[in-house]
Enzyme design. Structure first.
Site, PDB file in Angstrom:
ATOM      1  N   ASN A   1      48.169 -82.153  -2.634  1.00  0.00           N
ATOM      2  CA  ASN A   1      48.740 -81.648  -3.876  1.00  0.00           C
ATOM      3  C   ASN A   1      48.612 -80.130  -3.858  1.00  0.00           C
ATOM      4  OD1 ASN A   1      49.394 -80.845  -6.436  1.00  0.00           O
ATOM      5  ND2 ASN A   1      48.346 -82.549  -7.433  1.00  0.00           N
ATOM      6  N   SER A   2      49.740 -79.473  -3.568  1.00  0.00           N
ATOM      7  CA  SER A   2      49.686 -78.014  -3.401  1.00  0.00           C
ATOM      8  C   SER A   2      49.298 -77.306  -4.699  1.00  0.00           C
ATOM      9  CB  SER A   2      51.046 -77.506  -2.940  1.00  0.00           C
ATOM     10  OG  SER A   2      51.979 -77.644  -3.993  1.00  0.00           O
TER      11      SER A   2
ATOM     12  N   ASP B   1      60.847 -79.798  -7.793  1.00  0.00           N
ATOM     13  CA  ASP B   1      61.188 -80.648  -8.942  1.00  0.00           C
ATOM     14  C   ASP B   1      61.293 -79.780 -10.196  1.00  0.00           C
ATOM     15  OD1 ASP B   1      61.085 -82.899  -7.277  1.00  0.00           O
ATOM     16  OD2 ASP B   1      58.914 -83.029  -7.499  1.00  0.00           O
TER      17      ASP B   1
ATOM     18  N   THR C   1      67.430 -77.546   4.858  1.00  0.00           N
ATOM     19  CA  THR C   1      66.653 -78.532   4.099  1.00  0.00           C
ATOM     20  C   THR C   1      67.546 -79.706   3.703  1.00  0.00           C
ATOM     21  OG1 THR C   1      67.123 -77.592   1.923  1.00  0.00           O
ATOM     22  CG2 THR C   1      65.235 -76.699   3.106  1.00  0.00           C
ATOM     23  N   GLU C   2      66.931 -80.878   3.620  1.00  0.00           N
ATOM     24  CA  GLU C   2      67.674 -82.083   3.262  1.00  0.00           C
ATOM     25  C   GLU C   2      68.286 -81.930   1.863  1.00  0.00           C
ATOM     26  OE1 GLU C   2      64.957 -81.969   5.055  1.00  0.00           O
ATOM     27  OE2 GLU C   2      65.611 -83.080   6.807  1.00  0.00           O
ATOM     28  N   GLU C   3      67.504 -81.350   0.954  1.00  0.00           N
ATOM     29  CA  GLU C   3      67.975 -81.181  -0.411  1.00  0.00           C
ATOM     30  C   GLU C   3      69.122 -80.164  -0.455  1.00  0.00           C
ATOM     31  OE1 GLU C   3      66.532 -83.360  -2.423  1.00  0.00           O
ATOM     32  OE2 GLU C   3      67.930 -82.760  -3.989  1.00  0.00           O
TER      33      GLU C   3
ATOM     34  N   GLY D   1      55.931 -78.593  -0.724  1.00  0.00           N
ATOM     35  CA  GLY D   1      56.841 -79.674  -1.108  1.00  0.00           C
ATOM     36  C   GLY D   1      57.934 -79.779  -0.065  1.00  0.00           C
TER      37      GLY D   1
HETATM   38  N1  SAM Z   1      61.817 -78.838   0.031  1.00  0.00           N
HETATM   39  C1  SAM Z   1      62.473 -80.083   0.388  1.00  0.00           C
HETATM   40  C2  SAM Z   1      63.954 -79.883   0.521  1.00  0.00           C
HETATM   41  O1  SAM Z   1      64.443 -78.830   0.103  1.00  0.00           O
HETATM   42  O2  SAM Z   1      64.638 -80.747   1.082  1.00  0.00           O
HETATM   43  C3  SAM Z   1      62.151 -81.201  -0.617  1.00  0.00           C
HETATM   44  C4  SAM Z   1      62.587 -80.992  -2.037  1.00  0.00           C
HETATM   45  S1  SAM Z   1      62.121 -82.358  -3.104  1.00  0.00           S
HETATM   46  C5  SAM Z   1      63.257 -82.264  -4.396  1.00  0.00           C
HETATM   47  C6  SAM Z   1      60.583 -81.802  -3.794  1.00  0.00           C
HETATM   48  C7  SAM Z   1      59.398 -82.255  -2.960  1.00  0.00           C
HETATM   49  O3  SAM Z   1      58.192 -81.680  -3.465  1.00  0.00           O
HETATM   50  C8  SAM Z   1      59.201 -83.749  -2.981  1.00  0.00           C
HETATM   51  O4  SAM Z   1      59.160 -84.238  -1.660  1.00  0.00           O
HETATM   52  C9  SAM Z   1      57.857 -83.943  -3.698  1.00  0.00           C
HETATM   53  O5  SAM Z   1      57.136 -85.059  -3.247  1.00  0.00           O
HETATM   54  C10 SAM Z   1      57.160 -82.638  -3.375  1.00  0.00           C
HETATM   55  N2  SAM Z   1      56.102 -82.258  -4.332  1.00  0.00           N
HETATM   56  C11 SAM Z   1      56.174 -82.291  -5.677  1.00  0.00           C
HETATM   57  N3  SAM Z   1      55.029 -81.864  -6.227  1.00  0.00           N
HETATM   58  C12 SAM Z   1      54.206 -81.543  -5.191  1.00  0.00           C
HETATM   59  C13 SAM Z   1      52.867 -81.065  -5.111  1.00  0.00           C
HETATM   60  N4  SAM Z   1      52.158 -80.815  -6.211  1.00  0.00           N
HETATM   61  N5  SAM Z   1      52.326 -80.849  -3.885  1.00  0.00           N
HETATM   62  C14 SAM Z   1      53.041 -81.110  -2.766  1.00  0.00           C
HETATM   63  N6  SAM Z   1      54.309 -81.567  -2.792  1.00  0.00           N
HETATM   64  C15 SAM Z   1      54.877 -81.786  -3.975  1.00  0.00           C
END
Ligand code: SAM
Length: 220
Positions: free
Chosen positions: A97-98, A120, A195-197, A41
Site C-alpha cells: 500500500n503505497s 483511482d 500503460t494499459e490504462e 499503482g
Molecule cells: N498505472 C496503471 C496504468 O496506467 O495502467 C494502473 C492504473 S489503475 C486505474 C490504478 C492502480 O492503482 C490499480 O491497479 C490499483 O490496484 C492501484 N492502487 C490503488 N491504490 C493503491 C495503493 N494505495 N497502493 C498501491 N497501489 C494502489
C-alpha cells in the site's frame, strides 16, 4: 487486506538482491546500486516494461496493492527475462500500500522518477483523502525524491487532473516542468502509450490531463 504482505521495516531491510539478482551477484561484494524509479499503482506493468528497455542501467519498481495484479507483473517480468537474456533484469514489483509505506522502501533523496499514472479518482469529497496525490502525501514524495527528480502524473478524469495539478502547484518543493523539456523527455510519451490504462483511454479517444513536476530545493 493490508496485513497479508510483508513490509520492510526500513529501506535497508529491502532485499534488492531478491528482486534484481543480476545486479547483485551472490559472490561479489554487493553493489550499492539503488532503486531510482517507482511506478505507484503500476497495474499490469506496461510502463515499467517500456522503461526497463529505455533505461537498462536503472533499477525500477512497481508498487501495486492488488495481489493478483502484482503476481501477474512478477510473472510477466520473469517470462521476459527468460525470453530476452540479459534484459528486464532491472525491473521488479512489490505488493504494497503505497499510501502507507513509501518511507519503508526508499531513503531520503533516493528516487529520480515517480509515476502516478491513471490513479483511482475517488470522486466523493469525503474520499479525497484516499487520493494518491494529496498535499500530505506530496511531503512524503518530496522526501524520497532527489532534488531535480521528476514526478509524472496523468489521468483521464478531468477533476482529478485539476486536483493533482493544484496539489503539485501549491507545494513549495515542486515546480512545473516546462513544455520544451516535456517535449524532449522520451518518458512523457510513454505515460499514455505504454500503460494499459492509457491504451484503453486512447482506444476510446478519451482526453488526458497531465501534470509533470520537478522536485526543487527548499528556498531559505
Ligand atoms: N498505472 C496503471 C496504468 O496506467 O495502467 C494502473 C492504473 S489503475 C486505474 C490504478 C492502480 O492503482 C490499480 O491497479 C490499483 O490496484 C492501484 N492502487 C490503488 N491504490 C493503491 C495503493 N494505495 N497502493 C498501491 N497501489 C494502489
Amino acid at each position: 487486506s493490508d496485513s497479508h504482505f510483508p513490509v520492510p521495516a526500513s529501506p535497508a531491510q529491502f532485499d534488492c538482491a531478491l528482486h534484481y539478482p543480476q545486479f547483485f551477484p551472490p559472490n561479489k561484494t554487493n553493489g550499492s546500486q539503488k532503486i531510482e524509479f517507482a511506478d505507484i499503482g503500476c497495474g499490469f506493468g506496461g510502463l515499467l516494461i517500456s522503461l526497463s528497455v529505455l533505461f537498462p542501467d536503472k533499477l525500477m519498481i512497481g508498487m501495486e496493492l492488488r495481489d493478483k495484479v502484482t503476481e501477474y507483473v512478477k510473472e510477466r517480468v520473469l517470462a521476459l527475462r527468460v525470453s530476452n537474456p540479459g534484459q528486464y533484469e532491472n525491473v521488479s514489483v512489490v505488493r504494497t500500500n503505497s499510501m502507507k509505506y513509501i518511507p519503508n522502501y526508499f531513503e531520503k533523496g533516493q528516487l529520480t522518477k515517480m509515476f502516478f499514472l491513471f490513479p483511482d479518482p475517488h470522486f466523493k469529497e469525503k474520499n479525497h483523502r484516499r487520493r494518491v496525490i494529496s498535499p500530505h502525501l506530496l511531503d512524503e514524495y518530496a522526501y524520497v525524491l532527489r532534488v531535480g527528480g521528476i514526478i509524472y502524473t496523468i489521468t483521464d478524469v478531468e477533476e482529478l487532473g485539476v486536483w493533482m495539478n493544484a496539489c503539485l502547484d501549491g507545494h513549495p518543493l515542486f515546480e512545473a516542468v516546462s513544455e520544451s523539456e516535456l517535449e524532449a523527455d522520451p518518458v512523457v510519451e510513454l505515460l499514455s502509450s505504454a500503460t494499459e490504462e492509457g491504451q484503453k483511454v486512447a482506444r476510446n479517444e478519451g482526453q488526458t490531463f497531465r501534470a509533470v513536476y520537478r522536485r526543487i530545493a527548499a528556498s531559505r
